[in-house]
Design a protein around this motif. Structure first.
Motif, PDB file in Angstrom:
ATOM      1  N   LEU A 172     -14.712   3.725  -3.511  1.00 28.82           N
ATOM      2  CA  LEU A 172     -13.679   2.734  -3.746  1.00 28.82           C
ATOM      3  C   LEU A 172     -13.611   2.431  -5.239  1.00 28.82           C
ATOM      4  O   LEU A 172     -14.602   2.062  -5.864  1.00 28.82           O
ATOM      5  CB  LEU A 172     -13.981   1.440  -2.986  1.00 28.82           C
ATOM      6  N   ASP A 173     -12.435   2.622  -5.824  1.00 23.77           N
ATOM      7  CA  ASP A 173     -12.187   2.283  -7.221  1.00 23.77           C
ATOM      8  C   ASP A 173     -11.401   0.979  -7.236  1.00 23.77           C
ATOM      9  O   ASP A 173     -10.308   0.897  -6.682  1.00 23.77           O
ATOM     10  CB  ASP A 173     -11.393   3.400  -7.906  1.00 23.77           C
ATOM     11  N   PHE A 174     -11.973  -0.039  -7.847  1.00 28.10           N
ATOM     12  CA  PHE A 174     -11.386  -1.375  -7.913  1.00 28.10           C
ATOM     13  C   PHE A 174     -11.002  -1.631  -9.363  1.00 28.10           C
ATOM     14  O   PHE A 174     -11.865  -1.710 -10.231  1.00 28.10           O
ATOM     15  CB  PHE A 174     -12.433  -2.394  -7.438  1.00 28.10           C
ATOM     16  N   GLU A 175      -9.685  -1.717  -9.645  1.00 26.83           N
ATOM     17  CA  GLU A 175      -9.227  -1.842 -11.020  1.00 26.83           C
ATOM     18  C   GLU A 175      -8.357  -3.087 -11.198  1.00 26.83           C
ATOM     19  O   GLU A 175      -7.392  -3.295 -10.460  1.00 26.83           O
ATOM     20  CB  GLU A 175      -8.416  -0.603 -11.402  1.00 26.83           C
TER      21      GLU A 175
ATOM     22  N   LYS B 190      -3.787   4.147  -1.924  1.00 29.92           N
ATOM     23  CA  LYS B 190      -3.864   3.022  -2.856  1.00 29.92           C
ATOM     24  C   LYS B 190      -3.398   1.736  -2.200  1.00 29.92           C
ATOM     25  O   LYS B 190      -2.490   1.735  -1.378  1.00 29.92           O
ATOM     26  CB  LYS B 190      -2.989   3.270  -4.090  1.00 29.92           C
TER      27      LYS B 190
ATOM     28  N   GLU C 230       0.836  -1.205   0.000  1.00 30.91           N
ATOM     29  CA  GLU C 230       0.000   0.000   0.000  1.00 30.91           C
ATOM     30  C   GLU C 230       0.864   1.246   0.000  1.00 30.91           C
ATOM     31  O   GLU C 230       2.029   1.212   0.370  1.00 30.91           O
ATOM     32  CB  GLU C 230      -0.940   0.020   1.199  1.00 30.91           C
TER      33      GLU C 230
ATOM     34  N   LEU D 137      -4.344  -6.200  -9.066  1.00 26.51           N
ATOM     35  CA  LEU D 137      -5.462  -5.314  -8.746  1.00 26.51           C
ATOM     36  C   LEU D 137      -4.940  -4.063  -8.060  1.00 26.51           C
ATOM     37  O   LEU D 137      -3.977  -4.124  -7.304  1.00 26.51           O
ATOM     38  CB  LEU D 137      -6.439  -5.991  -7.777  1.00 26.51           C
ATOM     39  N   THR D 138      -5.617  -2.948  -8.306  1.00 34.48           N
ATOM     40  CA  THR D 138      -5.342  -1.714  -7.577  1.00 34.48           C
ATOM     41  C   THR D 138      -6.659  -1.208  -7.012  1.00 34.48           C
ATOM     42  O   THR D 138      -7.658  -1.150  -7.728  1.00 34.48           O
ATOM     43  CB  THR D 138      -4.738  -0.638  -8.499  1.00 34.48           C
ATOM     44  N   MET D 139      -6.651  -0.860  -5.739  1.00 39.61           N
ATOM     45  CA  MET D 139      -7.820  -0.265  -5.097  1.00 39.61           C
ATOM     46  C   MET D 139      -7.442   1.120  -4.603  1.00 39.61           C
ATOM     47  O   MET D 139      -6.415   1.289  -3.949  1.00 39.61           O
ATOM     48  CB  MET D 139      -8.312  -1.121  -3.944  1.00 39.61           C
ATOM     49  N   THR D 140      -8.274   2.099  -4.943  1.00 44.41           N
ATOM     50  CA  THR D 140      -8.038   3.482  -4.561  1.00 44.41           C
ATOM     51  C   THR D 140      -9.292   4.029  -3.900  1.00 44.41           C
ATOM     52  O   THR D 140     -10.399   3.790  -4.373  1.00 44.41           O
ATOM     53  CB  THR D 140      -7.724   4.337  -5.814  1.00 44.41           C
TER      54      THR D 140
END
Length: 63
Positions: free
Chosen positions: A45-48, A20, A16, A36-39
Motif C-alpha cells: 500500500l502506497d499512501f501519498e 487507486k 476510486e 490523499l492517494t492510496m495505491t
C-alpha cells in the motif's frame, strides 16, 4: 485525525479507479483540506499526501 495534539473528525470524500483510491479530507475547524492517494501494487500500500491547503470561503474551493 490528530493535528498538533488535538483530535479532529474530518469530512471525507472518496473516489476510486482501478488500483487507486482518492480521498479529500476537510477539517472545517482549521479551514484545511488534505488530498490523499492510496495505491496498491503487489500487496504493498502506497499512501501519498498529494496536497495540503487552506480552504477558501467559497464552497469546495481551496489553495
Amino acid at each position: 485525525m490528530r493535528i498538533n495534539g488535538t483530535d479532529y473528525v474530518p469530512r471525507v470524500k472518496y473516489t476510486e479507479e482501478a488500483d487507486k483510491a482518492y480521498y479529500v479530507l476537510t477539517v472545517d475547524e482549521l479551514n484545511v483540506v488534505i488530498n490523499l492517494t492510496m495505491t496498491v501494487k503487489k500487496n504493498t500500500l502506497d499512501f501519498e499526501v498529494t496536497k495540503v491547503g487552506r480552504k477558501w470561503y467559497s464552497k469546495n474551493t481551496y489553495h
